[in-house]
Motif scaffolding. Structure first.
Motif, PDB file in Angstrom:
ATOM      1  N   PRO A 152       0.832  -1.212   0.000  1.00 57.83           N
ATOM      2  CA  PRO A 152       0.000   0.000   0.000  1.00 57.83           C
ATOM      3  C   PRO A 152       0.868   1.264   0.000  1.00 57.83           C
ATOM      4  CG  PRO A 152      -0.623  -1.538   1.755  1.00 57.83           C
ATOM      5  CD  PRO A 152       0.681  -2.002   1.211  1.00 57.83           C
ATOM      6  N   LYS A 153       0.215   2.400  -0.184  1.00 56.54           N
ATOM      7  CA  LYS A 153       0.878   3.701  -0.123  1.00 56.54           C
ATOM      8  C   LYS A 153       0.135   4.600   0.859  1.00 56.54           C
ATOM      9  CE  LYS A 153       3.917   2.853  -3.412  1.00 56.54           C
ATOM     10  NZ  LYS A 153       3.608   1.426  -3.582  1.00 56.54           N
ATOM     11  N   PHE A 154       0.885   5.531   1.490  1.00 55.26           N
ATOM     12  CA  PHE A 154       0.293   6.476   2.436  1.00 55.26           C
ATOM     13  C   PHE A 154      -0.214   7.718   1.701  1.00 55.26           C
ATOM     14  CE2 PHE A 154       3.436   4.638   5.606  1.00 55.26           C
ATOM     15  CZ  PHE A 154       2.477   3.979   6.348  1.00 55.26           C
ATOM     16  N   LEU A 155      -1.323   8.253   2.168  1.00 55.55           N
ATOM     17  CA  LEU A 155      -1.826   9.531   1.687  1.00 55.55           C
ATOM     18  C   LEU A 155      -2.445  10.277   2.874  1.00 55.55           C
ATOM     19  CD1 LEU A 155      -2.256  11.258  -0.903  1.00 55.55           C
ATOM     20  CD2 LEU A 155      -4.597  10.350  -0.937  1.00 55.55           C
ATOM     21  N   PRO A 156      -1.896  11.448   3.252  1.00 56.74           N
ATOM     22  CA  PRO A 156      -0.675  12.062   2.728  1.00 56.74           C
ATOM     23  C   PRO A 156       0.566  11.283   3.164  1.00 56.74           C
ATOM     24  CG  PRO A 156      -1.406  13.234   4.667  1.00 56.74           C
ATOM     25  CD  PRO A 156      -2.481  12.214   4.371  1.00 56.74           C
ATOM     26  N   ALA A 157       1.685  11.603   2.527  1.00 50.72           N
ATOM     27  CA  ALA A 157       2.943  10.950   2.880  1.00 50.72           C
ATOM     28  C   ALA A 157       3.346  11.347   4.298  1.00 50.72           C
ATOM     29  CB  ALA A 157       4.032  11.349   1.887  1.00 50.72           C
ATOM     30  N   PRO A 158       4.020  10.452   5.021  1.00 50.57           N
ATOM     31  CA  PRO A 158       4.473  10.786   6.376  1.00 50.57           C
ATOM     32  C   PRO A 158       5.340  12.043   6.370  1.00 50.57           C
ATOM     33  CG  PRO A 158       4.714   8.446   5.960  1.00 50.57           C
ATOM     34  CD  PRO A 158       4.367   9.067   4.649  1.00 50.57           C
ATOM     35  N   GLY A 159       5.213  12.828   7.410  1.00 50.26           N
ATOM     36  CA  GLY A 159       5.980  14.063   7.544  1.00 50.26           C
ATOM     37  C   GLY A 159       5.605  14.761   8.822  1.00 50.26           C
ATOM     38  N   GLY A 160       5.984  16.022   8.924  1.00 50.12           N
ATOM     39  CA  GLY A 160       5.684  16.806  10.105  1.00 50.12           C
ATOM     40  C   GLY A 160       4.503  17.724   9.874  1.00 50.12           C
ATOM     41  N   VAL A 161       3.546  17.710  10.789  1.00 50.48           N
ATOM     42  CA  VAL A 161       2.370  18.587  10.705  1.00 50.48           C
ATOM     43  C   VAL A 161       2.093  19.163  12.093  1.00 50.48           C
ATOM     44  CG1 VAL A 161       1.334  17.350   8.776  1.00 50.48           C
ATOM     45  CG2 VAL A 161       0.790  16.647  11.101  1.00 50.48           C
ATOM     46  N   ASP A 162       1.399  20.289  12.132  1.00 51.18           N
ATOM     47  CA  ASP A 162       1.129  20.956  13.409  1.00 51.18           C
ATOM     48  C   ASP A 162      -0.057  20.358  14.152  1.00 51.18           C
ATOM     49  OD1 ASP A 162       3.217  22.685  12.927  1.00 51.18           O
ATOM     50  OD2 ASP A 162       1.933  24.195  11.970  1.00 51.18           O
ATOM     51  N   LYS A 163      -1.040  19.824  13.391  1.00 55.90           N
ATOM     52  CA  LYS A 163      -2.298  19.410  14.008  1.00 55.90           C
ATOM     53  C   LYS A 163      -2.606  17.947  13.682  1.00 55.90           C
ATOM     54  CE  LYS A 163      -4.256  24.061  13.623  1.00 55.90           C
ATOM     55  NZ  LYS A 163      -5.371  24.878  13.064  1.00 55.90           N
ATOM     56  N   PRO A 164      -3.503  17.321  14.444  1.00 51.10           N
ATOM     57  CA  PRO A 164      -3.934  15.959  14.117  1.00 51.10           C
ATOM     58  C   PRO A 164      -4.450  15.877  12.686  1.00 51.10           C
ATOM     59  CG  PRO A 164      -4.709  16.571  16.292  1.00 51.10           C
ATOM     60  CD  PRO A 164      -4.121  17.814  15.697  1.00 51.10           C
ATOM     61  N   LEU A 165      -4.368  14.687  12.117  1.00 47.68           N
ATOM     62  CA  LEU A 165      -4.790  14.520  10.722  1.00 47.68           C
ATOM     63  C   LEU A 165      -5.433  13.158  10.526  1.00 47.68           C
ATOM     64  CD1 LEU A 165      -2.601  12.413   9.315  1.00 47.68           C
ATOM     65  CD2 LEU A 165      -1.155  14.413   9.310  1.00 47.68           C
TER      66      LEU A 165
ATOM     67  N   LEU B 258       4.892  -1.421   4.773  1.00 48.82           N
ATOM     68  CA  LEU B 258       4.947   0.016   4.535  1.00 48.82           C
ATOM     69  C   LEU B 258       5.074   0.685   5.897  1.00 48.82           C
ATOM     70  CD1 LEU B 258       4.563   2.440   2.537  1.00 48.82           C
ATOM     71  CD2 LEU B 258       2.122   2.310   3.104  1.00 48.82           C
ATOM     72  N   ILE B 259       6.113   1.473   6.083  1.00 55.58           N
ATOM     73  CA  ILE B 259       6.408   2.054   7.393  1.00 55.58           C
ATOM     74  C   ILE B 259       6.526   3.566   7.263  1.00 55.58           C
ATOM     75  CG2 ILE B 259       8.035   2.106   9.327  1.00 55.58           C
ATOM     76  CD1 ILE B 259       8.965  -0.700   8.413  1.00 55.58           C
ATOM     77  N   GLY B 260       5.841   4.293   8.101  1.00 52.15           N
ATOM     78  CA  GLY B 260       5.944   5.745   8.088  1.00 52.15           C
ATOM     79  C   GLY B 260       5.597   6.342   9.438  1.00 52.15           C
ATOM     80  N   THR B 261       6.287   7.404   9.781  1.00 50.99           N
ATOM     81  CA  THR B 261       6.032   8.098  11.045  1.00 50.99           C
ATOM     82  C   THR B 261       5.525   9.502  10.760  1.00 50.99           C
ATOM     83  OG1 THR B 261       7.735   6.835  12.219  1.00 50.99           O
ATOM     84  CG2 THR B 261       7.026   8.903  13.211  1.00 50.99           C
ATOM     85  N   TYR B 262       4.396   9.833  11.345  1.00 51.36           N
ATOM     86  CA  TYR B 262       3.825  11.175  11.248  1.00 51.36           C
ATOM     87  C   TYR B 262       4.199  11.943  12.519  1.00 51.36           C
ATOM     88  CZ  TYR B 262       1.081   9.455   7.322  1.00 51.36           C
ATOM     89  OH  TYR B 262       0.698   8.923   6.117  1.00 51.36           O
ATOM     90  N   LEU B 263       4.957  13.019  12.349  1.00 58.82           N
ATOM     91  CA  LEU B 263       5.375  13.862  13.466  1.00 58.82           C
ATOM     92  C   LEU B 263       4.330  14.958  13.637  1.00 58.82           C
ATOM     93  CD1 LEU B 263       9.157  14.148  12.554  1.00 58.82           C
ATOM     94  CD2 LEU B 263       8.066  12.513  14.089  1.00 58.82           C
ATOM     95  N   ILE B 264       3.614  14.901  14.731  1.00 63.04           N
ATOM     96  CA  ILE B 264       2.452  15.770  14.914  1.00 63.04           C
ATOM     97  C   ILE B 264       2.665  16.683  16.122  1.00 63.04           C
ATOM     98  CG2 ILE B 264      -0.041  15.829  15.353  1.00 63.04           C
ATOM     99  CD1 ILE B 264      -0.196  13.068  14.011  1.00 63.04           C
TER     100      ILE B 264
END
Length: 611
Positions: free
Chosen positions: A168-181, A238-244
């Motif tokens: 699978p693929k992530f949407l949106p891609a993992p990254g840094g965001v200010d608020k929950p998503l 598929l591994i991704g970290t969302y920095l929130i």
């Protein structure tokens, strides 16, 4: 690479392998393994009789189903094609050499019909004189494999996503965001079940949440997802970290110079992200290279690659170098050149000397006791893996000393003793102190060949780096993503890494306290011995570390061999040791003399004289 031709020797298996009704029929064009070509090693054709080809959807070492067997002696110096009936899709394909053969083979190719298939290559470890499994896949029939052990040899390929449902693929891609998503998984295989986890564990066909709708993430979270089809291997995870959040802990920038053992830390930024750290990581490596070769490459053959790394890293917080030239003066000079260069970009960079582990065969000068140490008047051959770690550390400490003699500024060079973690993890496994592992599991669990770690071994390496760079315990922070470690195993590794880094004084975390560490205690106690005897150390202080000498030199917490679980004592030796621990004062020195146990002389009254 040889072109496919009709064989002079061909063997067919007549039995069919029907698929269970519940299993998904492989789609058109899937790489179903039903044909193999091989070329025997010269004068070793007989060694291939009884060799078997198998497939697995479990792992590279488990769950294999035999598909074909070599039942006739192959023709000398000719390709042989072996065809067999198979209609099941396997991810891991493997050749098991027959007992007594030392794995001897010159070339091996896997096919689906007439189409050659290839992937990530793997094999058993412990080659003889460098004749490892890479020679079975190098396209040269004049080279061949010959392993040290006669039995239990195997090699194969992992077809990865060629033989699984689509990852699978992530949407949106993992990254840094200010608020929950809310995030979703896309590009799903229609007939696959997708499962995911949010705690760093690996989903399986029966564990993890089944993905059905968008996933809401309230805080920094690592998401791991995989696709499953009945009867097939799972897709790669598929591994991704969302920095929130807007108060995330700061990350660092690092540059790592070395060879493929430095490359084993490629997942470090991913691990750091699971701990909430955005880490910018770059490497400058050449397989098998020494530092002087790397210095030459950065201005010639790899000049462009160096320039890319240099431009991406606007600042460099940590620099690692990987010493392995046993001419200490030459190694120190090469290291110092890189350190001085990096200081022109970032004067406050922290340089590290990354202490690597050694090969399974332990062939290095440090293993043989051939590298003098400034800390002792005499060094001795290392008779165990654990002692090889202490010997390699002595060498790197002397490289650091040589750098310091002419270093004219910046932060002092520190030693990154990752090899101590390797020494202790082996000792723990062999003594039944690592959960879920047998005493013989050190190499199968942590290595993919005689020197390069598997993802599980690389995780331990990265844990020591995280503890040193971020000056905090990785326990409960750095998740074992992309490994097969259980939560219990991961916790043991996290604690071990922190134990090593905080108790090795040169890492910069160690603080001396006032309460003394309990002195070393020897087992067996001092006595006369006839043969080499394995001696262990302990202390009344839990978690104490030790350094020791065998030549009469007085050890301190910064001099002598670092103890990794065993000392091989020869008759006539005196072991001197000191115990220490972060936050405590050093113990008093303790020693134990193991004198030579000589046979008692025959009493004179028992001697008879004749005229």
């Amino acid at each position: 690479m040889s072109l496919l031709r009709f064989p002079l020797t061909a063997v067919f298996l007549l039995a069919t392998l029907p698929l269970p009704a519940a299993e998904m029929v492989p789609p058109m064009g899937a790489p179903v393994f039903n044909h193999v070509r091989f070329f025997p090693a010269p004068s070793r054709e007989e060694n291939m009789v009884g060799g078997k080809f198998s497939g697995s959807n479990v792992s590279a070492t488990e769950g294999f189903h035999e598909l074909a067997e070599i039942k006739e002696k192959p023709r000398e110096q000719e390709w042989t094609d072996l065809f067999f009936s198979n209609n099941k899709l396997y991810r891991w394909l493997r050749y098991d050499a027959p007992p007594g053969s030392h794995g001897c083979i010159a070339e091996m190719e896997f096919y689906s019909g007439k189409r050659k298939v290839d992937g990530y290559r793997y094999g058993s470890i412990g080659d003889l004189k460098g004749k490892g499994w890479r020679f079975a896949f190098d396209g040269d029939t004049k080279t061949w494999v010959e392993m040290e052990e006669a039995d239990g040899q195997y090699a194969g390929v992992d077809l990865v996503e060629q033989a699984t449902a689509r990852m699978p693929k992530f949407l949106p891609a993992p990254g840094g965001v200010d608020k929950p998503l809310e995030m979703e998984l896309t590009e799903l295989t229609p007939y696959a079940t997708v499962r995911y986890t949010l705690d760093g564990s690996m989903p399986t066909a029966t564990t993890g949440e089944v993905y059905q709708k968008r996933i809401k993430l309230e805080k920094t979270t690592t998401v791991i997802a995989a696709a499953f089809v009945e009867g097939w291997a799972p897709s790669p995870p598929l591994i991704g970290t969302y920095l929130i959040g807007d108060d995330l802990p700061p990350g660092l920038n690092s540059l790592h110079i070395g060879n493929t053992l430095t490359d084993m830390t490629a997942q470090f930024p991913i691990f750091a992200r699971t701990a909430g750290r955005e880490h910018l990581y770059r490497t400058f490596t050449v397989p098998g290279a020494w530092t002087n070769q790397l210095w030459a490459e950065h201005t010639t053959g790899r000049k462009r690659e160096w320039g890319i790394d240099w431009d991406i890293l606007r600042r460099i917080d940590h620099l690692t170098l990987q010493p392995r030239d046993f001419n200490i003066a030459e190694e120190a000079q090469s290291d110092r050149q890189f350190i001085d260069l990096v200081r022109t970009k970032t004067p406050e960079v922290q340089p590290w000397l990354f202490v690597e582990w050694v090969e399974k065969e332990r062939p290095r000068p440090s293993d043989r006791g051939e590298v003098p140490s400034s800390q002792m008047t005499q060094v001795f051959p290392a008779l165990t893996w654990e002692e090889s770690m202490g010997a390699m550390l002595l060498y790197v400490e002397d490289v650091r000393r040589a750098i310091a003699e002419t270093d004219k500024g910046g932060k002092r060079v520190r030693v990154l003793p990752t090899n101590l973690a390797m020494g202790w993890i082996r000792n723990m496994i062999e003594h039944g102190q690592f959960p879920g592992a047998k005493p013989t599991d050190f190499y199968p669990l942590l290595f993919r060949d005689s020197i390069h770690p598997s993802p599980m071994g690389a995780y331990l390496v990265d844990l020591t780096w995280y503890a040193a760079f971020y000056r905090e315990s990785p326990e409960g922070k750095v998740l074992p993503v992309g490994t097969n470690l259980t939560p219990e195993q991961a916790t043991v590794m996290q604690r071990l890494a922190w134990d090593v880094i905080q108790n090795y004084p040169d890492c910069g975390i160690y603080e001396e306290g006032k309460s003394p560490t309990g002195p070393p205690e020897f087992s067996p106690a001092a006595r006369a011995i006839k043969d080499i005897t394995r001696v262990t150390l302990s202390s009344t202080t839990p978690g104490a570390w030790f350094r020791y000498t065998l030549d009469g030199t007085t050890p301190t917490r910064t001099t002598g061999y670092v103890y990794c679980g065993v000392i091989s004592v020869r008759p006539g030796m005196t072991v001197k040791a000191v115990a220490f621990k972060n936050g405590m004062a050093d113990s008093a020195e303790a020693d134990a003399m193991y004198s030579v146990d000589r046979p008692a002389p025959t009493p004179r009254s028992a001697v008879k004289f004749t005229k």
